[in-house]
Design a protein around this motif. Structure first.
Motif, PDB file in Angstrom:
ATOM      1  N   LYS A 237       0.798  -0.807   0.296  1.00 19.25           N
ATOM      2  CA  LYS A 237       0.071  -0.025  -0.199  1.00 19.25           C
ATOM      3  C   LYS A 237       0.413   1.345   0.229  1.00 19.25           C
ATOM      4  O   LYS A 237       2.474   1.623   0.633  1.00 19.25           O
ATOM      5  N   ARG A 238       0.290   2.213  -0.678  1.00 15.37           N
ATOM      6  CA  ARG A 238       0.984   4.231  -0.505  1.00 15.37           C
ATOM      7  C   ARG A 238       0.792   3.955   1.249  1.00 15.37           C
ATOM      8  O   ARG A 238      -0.097   3.994   1.883  1.00 15.37           O
ATOM      9  N   VAL A 239       2.170   4.482   1.302  1.00 11.98           N
ATOM     10  CA  VAL A 239       2.642   4.810   2.764  1.00 11.98           C
ATOM     11  C   VAL A 239       3.228   6.301   2.573  1.00 11.98           C
ATOM     12  O   VAL A 239       3.629   6.763   3.827  1.00 11.98           O
ATOM     13  N   GLY A 240       2.817   6.753   1.693  1.00 15.30           N
ATOM     14  CA  GLY A 240       3.265   8.798   1.632  1.00 15.30           C
ATOM     15  C   GLY A 240       4.688   8.370   2.312  1.00 15.30           C
ATOM     16  O   GLY A 240       5.635   7.485   1.469  1.00 15.30           O
ATOM     17  N   ASN A 241       5.498   9.864   3.320  1.00 12.97           N
ATOM     18  CA  ASN A 241       6.758   9.229   3.527  1.00 12.97           C
ATOM     19  C   ASN A 241       6.972   8.150   4.757  1.00 12.97           C
ATOM     20  O   ASN A 241       8.620   8.560   4.587  1.00 12.97           O
ATOM     21  N   ALA A 242       6.101   7.767   4.687  1.00 13.10           N
ATOM     22  CA  ALA A 242       6.474   6.641   5.713  1.00 13.10           C
ATOM     23  C   ALA A 242       7.241   5.621   5.490  1.00 13.10           C
ATOM     24  O   ALA A 242       7.295   4.993   4.975  1.00 13.10           O
ATOM     25  N   HIS A 243       6.846   4.521   6.462  1.00 12.46           N
ATOM     26  CA  HIS A 243       8.176   3.204   5.943  1.00 12.46           C
ATOM     27  C   HIS A 243       7.344   2.805   6.144  1.00 12.46           C
ATOM     28  O   HIS A 243       7.003   2.055   7.218  1.00 12.46           O
ATOM     29  N   VAL A 244       7.350   0.931   5.852  1.00 16.39           N
ATOM     30  CA  VAL A 244       6.161  -0.009   5.756  1.00 16.39           C
ATOM     31  C   VAL A 244       6.546  -0.469   7.167  1.00 16.39           C
ATOM     32  O   VAL A 244       5.476  -1.465   7.527  1.00 16.39           O
ATOM     33  N   ASN A 245       7.534  -1.045   7.310  1.00 15.63           N
ATOM     34  CA  ASN A 245       8.238  -1.602   8.235  1.00 15.63           C
ATOM     35  C   ASN A 245       9.173  -0.727   9.521  1.00 15.63           C
ATOM     36  O   ASN A 245       9.370  -1.527  10.704  1.00 15.63           O
ATOM     37  N   LEU A 246       8.553   0.389   9.811  1.00 17.32           N
ATOM     38  CA  LEU A 246       9.547   0.817  10.738  1.00 17.32           C
ATOM     39  C   LEU A 246       9.016   2.427  11.441  1.00 17.32           C
ATOM     40  O   LEU A 246       8.078   2.252  10.066  1.00 17.32           O
ATOM     41  N   ALA A 247       8.575   2.634  12.501  1.00 17.03           N
ATOM     42  CA  ALA A 247       7.799   3.349  12.253  1.00 17.03           C
ATOM     43  C   ALA A 247       8.715   4.115  14.309  1.00 17.03           C
ATOM     44  O   ALA A 247       8.997   3.162  15.178  1.00 17.03           O
ATOM     45  N   PRO A 248       8.834   5.461  14.297  1.00 16.25           N
ATOM     46  CA  PRO A 248       8.726   6.300  13.648  1.00 16.25           C
ATOM     47  C   PRO A 248       9.510   6.226  12.886  1.00 16.25           C
ATOM     48  O   PRO A 248      10.451   6.404  13.296  1.00 16.25           O
ATOM     49  N   TYR A 249       9.795   6.531  11.247  1.00 17.99           N
ATOM     50  CA  TYR A 249      10.475   6.664  10.195  1.00 17.99           C
ATOM     51  C   TYR A 249       9.848   7.167   9.176  1.00 17.99           C
ATOM     52  O   TYR A 249       9.103   7.197   7.969  1.00 17.99           O
ATOM     53  N   GLN A 250       9.822   8.492   9.447  1.00 20.47           N
ATOM     54  CA  GLN A 250       9.024   8.893   8.082  1.00 20.47           C
ATOM     55  C   GLN A 250       9.103  11.196   8.105  1.00 20.47           C
ATOM     56  O   GLN A 250       9.688  11.200   9.043  1.00 20.47           O
ATOM     57  N   SER A 251       8.294  12.080   7.204  1.00 21.98           N
ATOM     58  CA  SER A 251       8.076  13.606   7.512  1.00 21.98           C
ATOM     59  C   SER A 251       7.432  13.691   8.701  1.00 21.98           C
ATOM     60  O   SER A 251       6.201  13.168   8.631  1.00 21.98           O
ATOM     61  N   PHE A 252       7.879  14.409   9.386  1.00 25.33           N
ATOM     62  CA  PHE A 252       6.595  15.542  10.676  1.00 25.33           C
ATOM     63  C   PHE A 252       7.187  17.106  10.996  1.00 25.33           C
ATOM     64  O   PHE A 252       7.642  17.561  10.426  1.00 25.33           O
ATOM     65  N   ARG A 253       6.100  16.985  11.055  1.00 24.35           N
ATOM     66  CA  ARG A 253       4.961  18.641  11.348  1.00 24.35           C
ATOM     67  C   ARG A 253       6.653  19.022  12.141  1.00 24.35           C
ATOM     68  O   ARG A 253       6.157  18.637  13.478  1.00 24.35           O
ATOM     69  N   THR A 254       7.018  20.166  11.817  1.00 23.07           N
ATOM     70  CA  THR A 254       7.636  21.405  13.157  1.00 23.07           C
ATOM     71  C   THR A 254       6.891  22.572  12.978  1.00 23.07           C
ATOM     72  O   THR A 254       6.024  22.912  12.480  1.00 23.07           O
ATOM     73  N   ALA A 255       7.630  23.476  14.096  1.00 18.87           N
ATOM     74  CA  ALA A 255       6.758  24.376  13.772  1.00 18.87           C
ATOM     75  C   ALA A 255       6.984  25.758  13.233  1.00 18.87           C
ATOM     76  O   ALA A 255       5.753  26.633  12.652  1.00 18.87           O
ATOM     77  N   ASP A 256       7.807  25.529  12.280  1.00 16.81           N
ATOM     78  CA  ASP A 256       7.459  25.479  10.514  1.00 16.81           C
ATOM     79  C   ASP A 256       7.835  25.483   9.730  1.00 16.81           C
ATOM     80  O   ASP A 256       8.432  25.899   8.186  1.00 16.81           O
ATOM     81  N   GLY A 257       7.736  23.883   9.779  1.00 14.94           N
ATOM     82  CA  GLY A 257       8.046  23.320   8.761  1.00 14.94           C
ATOM     83  C   GLY A 257       7.776  21.928   8.331  1.00 14.94           C
ATOM     84  O   GLY A 257       6.784  21.470   9.424  1.00 14.94           O
ATOM     85  N   TYR A 258       8.780  21.076   8.021  1.00 10.74           N
ATOM     86  CA  TYR A 258       8.723  19.574   8.053  1.00 10.74           C
ATOM     87  C   TYR A 258      10.297  19.473   8.325  1.00 10.74           C
ATOM     88  O   TYR A 258      11.253  20.096   8.015  1.00 10.74           O
ATOM     89  N   MET A 259      10.538  18.131   8.983  1.00 14.99           N
ATOM     90  CA  MET A 259      11.768  17.462   8.821  1.00 14.99           C
ATOM     91  C   MET A 259      11.797  15.927   9.190  1.00 14.99           C
ATOM     92  O   MET A 259      10.246  15.564   9.105  1.00 14.99           O
ATOM     93  N   ILE A 260      12.425  15.183   9.100  1.00 11.75           N
ATOM     94  CA  ILE A 260      12.236  13.717   8.925  1.00 11.75           C
ATOM     95  C   ILE A 260      13.148  13.517  10.372  1.00 11.75           C
ATOM     96  O   ILE A 260      14.059  13.817  10.832  1.00 11.75           O
ATOM     97  N   VAL A 261      12.803  12.239  10.933  1.00 17.69           N
ATOM     98  CA  VAL A 261      12.411  11.506  12.245  1.00 17.69           C
ATOM     99  C   VAL A 261      12.388   9.946  11.754  1.00 17.69           C
ATOM    100  O   VAL A 261      11.353   9.491  11.780  1.00 17.69           O
ATOM    101  N   GLY A 262      13.354   9.138  12.169  1.00 21.26           N
ATOM    102  CA  GLY A 262      13.700   7.470  12.428  1.00 21.26           C
ATOM    103  C   GLY A 262      14.197   7.536  13.633  1.00 21.26           C
ATOM    104  O   GLY A 262      14.787   7.902  14.235  1.00 21.26           O
TER     105      GLY A 262
END
Length: 413
Positions: A237-262
């Motif tokens: 399935k489509r999971v966007g910026n997430a990972h099908v087997n890992l969590a967390p491992y994707q883009s997250f909102r911050t106060a002024d934008g987005y970043m990747i955290v895993g």
């Protein structure tokens, strides 16, 4: 020695992206690449603007930035392949070359006596690589095809994009990769096949025909997702910026934008929670192990974003920097080329076009291939159409100046 492939000459009958990507790589590694273009328009991508390269006076030329991305380290000769004399000229060049790369539709070059079987009789050692959408055989072999079509047919678009609404995502349907990844991968596969064939020639004494298909390349690109499909029979399935087997491992909102955290394991997860100022979250039953975090991904994302949106991206980059927590900013290209590691690796470079070709510096992305003893070299800027015709006729084929002029007069070159 100007590169590990400086002893090889390549006849480049390609245009657009997949073929030129391959031949530029061979040129970066030192090969003498002779790019054959139509006398009128040249490579299709010369006209794919805006944007346009500029000359030595800063004025726009008729060559696009797109063209420059995959045509350095080549000499351009214009040949009218529809004329028998033009076909004969290319056979002469093939006899002087080690490698030929072409991306014509299936059967087109056979009409001109420039197919592998014909040229192998002229030069048995010729390594001949054909790049097509669907390959040299099969029910689709005669069909034209392009990157977007193959992204769709090869399964990539079906797994690329945000998760569907019923799976907890925003929906939006299938999405293509904006870079023509099918072409780039096919160009790389062609390069690998060519180098293997050159190596095999040391043992066999003969060349061979290499068949590279865009569809094959993009299907193989999905192998790690397909492996799961083979085992389970279930469509990924489509999971966007997430990972099908890992969590967390994707883009997250911050106060002024987005970043990747895993967090690739439970230890990293505990470090992450502590760094976010919420160490107890690591030990909640629904987040304790990776399988738990995967099962409760939507709530996990909401809980993490409730924390991450309290501070701007730079705060979190500084916080995570020394803790071994996987993280990254989502950079635009201006930020990419301001990145200290990108600058250290000198991934932006430029080549000056000769004054005889109008001058002007061409900014390009450097080759990612780093070799300690025989490094890549940047000898030629992306050429002006036909700028190498004279030197190729005289130096490679041994034509006289009068013979070269006669070919021009007859419209062959």
């Amino acid at each position: 020695m100007s590169g590990p492939l400086s002893h090889l000459r390549v006849l480049d009958l390609t245009r657009v992206l997949a073929g030129p990507w391959c031949t530029q790589t061979l040129g970066d590694l030192g090969a003498d690449v002779i790019k054959v273009e139509r006398p009128d328009t040249g490579d299709d991508t010369r006209a794919w603007g805006p944007s346009w390269l500029t000359d030595g006076e800063g004025k726009p030329t008729t060559d696009s930035a797109y063209f420059s991305s995959c045509n350095r380290n080549k000499r351009s000769i214009t040949v009218d392949i529809s004329k028998p004399e033009g076909q004969a000229l290319l056979r002469e060049l093939a006899a002087k070359c080690d490698i030929l790369v072409e991306n014509y539709k299936l059967g087109d070059l056979k009409r001109y006596g420039l197919d592998y079987e014909s040229l192998a009789r002229v030069n048995p050692k010729l390594v001949y690589c054909s790049i097509t959408a669907y390959g040299q055989d099969g029910p689709y072999a005669q069909r034209p095809g392009y990157d977007l079509l193959c992204q769709a047919e090869g399964g990539l678009m079906a797994i690329n994009g945000h998760a569907d609404v019923e799976d907890g995502g925003p929906g939006g349907g299938p999405v293509k990769v904006v870079i023509a990844v099918t072409d780039v991968l096919s160009g790389l596969n062609a390069t690998i096949g060519i180098l293997a064939a050159v190596e095999a020639r040391h043992s066999t004494g003969r060349g061979q025909h290499i068949d590279i298909a865009l569809l094959d390349s993009i299907v193989q690109f999905g192998a790690n997702q397909i492996a799961t499909y083979f085992i389970t029979g279930k469509q990924p399935k489509r999971v966007g910026n997430a990972h099908v087997n890992l969590a967390p491992y994707q883009s997250f909102r911050t106060a002024d934008g987005y970043m990747i955290v895993g967090a690739g394991n439970d230890g990293q997860w505990r470090k992450l929670c502590e760094a976010m100022g919420s160490p107890d979250m690591a030990f909640r039953p629904e987040y304790l192990e990776m399988k738990d975090r995967n099962a409760h991904r939507p709530q996990l994302v909401r809980d993490m974003e409730a924390i991450l949106t309290k501070h701007p991206t730079q705060h979190w980059l500084d916080t995570f920097a020394s803790l071994g927590i996987p993280h990254a900013p989502i950079n635009t290209y201006d930020q990419v080329f301001a990145h200290p590691q990108v600058q250290h690796r000198a991934l932006k470079m430029s080549i000056e076009r000769p004054a005889a070709q109008g001058g002007g510096a061409v900014a390009m992305v450097a080759s990612p291939i780093r070799m300690s003893d025989t490094p890549v070299t940047y000898r030629h800027a992306p050429p002006v159409k036909g700028s190498g015709t004279e030197s190729i006729l005289l130096e490679v084929l041994g034509k006289s100046a009068a013979e070269a002029q006669a070919l021009r007069d007859r419209g062959v070159v």
